[in-house]
Scaffold this active site. Structure first.
Site, PDB file in Angstrom:
ATOM      1  N   LYS A 176      10.551   7.555   9.691  1.00  0.00           N
ATOM      2  CA  LYS A 176      10.308   6.346   8.894  1.00  0.00           C
ATOM      3  C   LYS A 176      10.556   5.136   9.768  1.00  0.00           C
ATOM      4  CE  LYS A 176       9.522   5.618   4.437  1.00  0.00           C
ATOM      5  NZ  LYS A 176       8.902   6.670   3.644  1.00  0.00           N
ATOM      6  N   ASN A 185       1.307   0.150  -5.580  1.00  0.00           N
ATOM      7  CA  ASN A 185       0.303   1.180  -5.330  1.00  0.00           C
ATOM      8  C   ASN A 185       0.604   2.480  -6.074  1.00  0.00           C
ATOM      9  OD1 ASN A 185      -2.030   2.140  -4.018  1.00  0.00           O
ATOM     10  ND2 ASN A 185      -0.718   3.270  -2.619  1.00  0.00           N
ATOM     11  N   VAL A 186       1.888   2.829  -6.172  1.00  0.00           N
ATOM     12  CA  VAL A 186       2.235   4.102  -6.810  1.00  0.00           C
ATOM     13  C   VAL A 186       2.173   3.975  -8.339  1.00  0.00           C
ATOM     14  CG1 VAL A 186       3.973   5.922  -6.994  1.00  0.00           C
ATOM     15  CG2 VAL A 186       3.724   4.653  -4.848  1.00  0.00           C
TER      16      VAL A 186
HETATM   17  N1  GLU Z   1       5.419   6.143   2.866  1.00  0.00           N
HETATM   18  C1  GLU Z   1       4.959   7.278   2.149  1.00  0.00           C
HETATM   19  C2  GLU Z   1       6.101   8.181   1.743  1.00  0.00           C
HETATM   20  O1  GLU Z   1       7.223   7.770   1.631  1.00  0.00           O
HETATM   21  C3  GLU Z   1       3.814   7.982   2.852  1.00  0.00           C
HETATM   22  C4  GLU Z   1       4.128   8.650   4.148  1.00  0.00           C
HETATM   23  C5  GLU Z   1       2.889   9.138   4.887  1.00  0.00           C
HETATM   24  O2  GLU Z   1       1.803   9.216   4.337  1.00  0.00           O
HETATM   25  O3  GLU Z   1       3.087   9.426   6.053  1.00  0.00           O
HETATM   26  O4  GLU Z   1       5.908   9.341   1.451  1.00  0.00           O
END
Ligand code: GLU
Length: 408
Positions: A97, A212-213
């Site tokens: 991340k 978005n979610v």
């Molecule tokens: N940021 C999103 C998550 O927390 C997507 C991660 C991704 O697609 O690599 O799952």
């Protein structure tokens, strides 16, 4: 939170203490300082991070968030959650991340572009389509991904679509990626409502977060016959026991900036939304919103975690005693990264996946993972919460790969 959850899984699996100590820290942690020129001529400096938690199952994978409160500890925790999410979904990825401590809302588009490009150039030798693949997270989007791809491609002298996922379709992205996390959240609501509430039809749902979610989950759920009685964003929420019109709410959010301007229903606070008497509650905004202080007052029967980490470990214990089912983030919001994987595969093969086919593959994968998890829960771990069961599956996969590779 992440360490406490790992502790529980390691104890449940009866793993060696060494495993806990290896997995509680990221394999690599990179900090970068980014200096940009502001529109008034002054310069500003920001801190950014990329935490590469584990690569036993494949290249690191995970999003990047821009937020004024991002800390290195938060980025590390989120990277550990990505390791479990990817392992649980059976993807050939490790977990990572990234984050920049910035309020993107006060930056101009040009400032944001410079910040994004410089972040990627600073990380250039640590990421790559076979090393670490980025994606959006809180307050980053397809445009930011396009800048990432371009900055990396120019610096390396090769077109490199595969270094991020959730790109615009012109740059090898899948349109389905934008709806995929919300779609997966809605799928989880349907699967768990079918199994534990006798169906989704007319079940009442409250959704915290209309980004978005939250908004795509709301659109799918209302299409499938659920009754969305409340939604919110960072400014507050609206409630109508007769049900809200989600398409109208999307328009209100786009034109007036917040769902609180919706003219039907009653304005409520985010805290009130979490405590509504509904069948399903979907926290799809930020971390820690359901904690020991409000968990005893939660009335929902099922909580589906659209956000990462919205329910604290203390709240998990309270909710388990109340027999509230918590569908953990590493399952509930994994639709995004599953679709990312489909996008990445087609980028690497240099071919196209039809949008419809991509959605079908996502549905199949999430449904299988959810059903296997429910089955394992009922067969072997009835006394545990579902999060611990999901962790057991994910941690076991990672640890087996580490053992095979001779890391432990
Ligand atoms: N940021 C999103 C998550 O927390 C997507 C991660 C991704 O697609 O690599 O799952």
């Amino acid at each position: 939170m992440a360490v406490q959850q790992l502790r529980k899984a390691v104890d449940t699996l009866g793993l060696e203490e060494e495993v806990f100590h290896i997995l509680r820290h990221p394999e690599r942690l990179i900090q970068v300082r980014i200096n940009i020129r502001l529109r008034d001529g002054r310069r500003a400096t920001f801190l950014g991070w990329r935490s590469q938690h584990n690569s036993a199952l494949g290249p690191y994978k995970g999003g990047v968030r821009y937020h004024p409160n991002v800390t290195v500890g938060e980025v590390v925790a989120l990277s550990m959650w990505m390791t479990w999410k990817n392992a649980l979904a059976g993807l050939p990825y490790g977990g990572a991340k990234g984050g920049i401590r910035v309020n993107p809302r006060v930056l101009s588009r040009e400032e944001l572009e410079e910040l994004s490009r410089k972040y990627i150039v600073a990380l250039m030798n640590d990421i790559g389509e076979e090393r670490d693949i980025l994606a959006p997270d809180v307050y980053t989007d397809q445009q930011v991904m396009a800048w990432f791809v371009d900055a990396y491609s120019l610096a390396k002298g090769i077109p490199a679509w595969g270094i991020t996922t959730s790109k615009p379709s012109e740059l090898g992205g899948l349109r389905a990626r934008v709806v995929s996390t919300g779609y997966g959240v809605a799928l989880c609501c349907r699967i768990f409502a079918d199994r534990f509430l006798g169906g989704l039809e007319d079940r009442t749902v409250a959704i915290q977060g209309f980004g978005n979610v939250g908004r795509h989950a709301a659109l799918y759920l209302s299409k499938w016959g659920a009754k969305i009685v409340a939604v919110s964003d960072s400014r507050g929420g609206v409630y109508d026991e007769k049900g809200l019109n989600i398409e109208d709410l999307v328009k209100v959010k786009e034109t007036r900036g917040s769902v609180i301007h919706y003219d039907k229903g009653r304005v409520i606070t985010n805290e009130e939304l979490l405590l509504l008497d509904v069948d399903i509650l979907v926290p799809a905004a930020i971390e820690n919103v359901i904690n020991e202080s409000n968990a005893p007052k939660v009335k929902a029967k099922i909580i589906v975690e659209g956000a990462n980490g919205p329910v604290t470990p203390g709240a998990d214990d309270v909710l388990r005693r109340k027999e509230v089912i918590v569908v953990p983030d590493i399952l509930a919001n994994s639709g995004g990264v599953i679709m990312s994987w489909i996008e990445w595969c087609s980028n690497r093969m240099g071919c196209w996946v039809e949008e419809e086919e991509a959605m079908k593959r996502l549905e199949r994968r999430m449904t299988n993972v959810a059903k296997q998890l429910i089955d394992l829960w009922e067969r072997r771990y009835g006394d545990k919460d579902l999060r611990t069961v999901a962790y057991v599956v994910a941690v076991d996969r990672v640890v087996r790969a580490m053992k095979l590779r001779g890391w432990i």
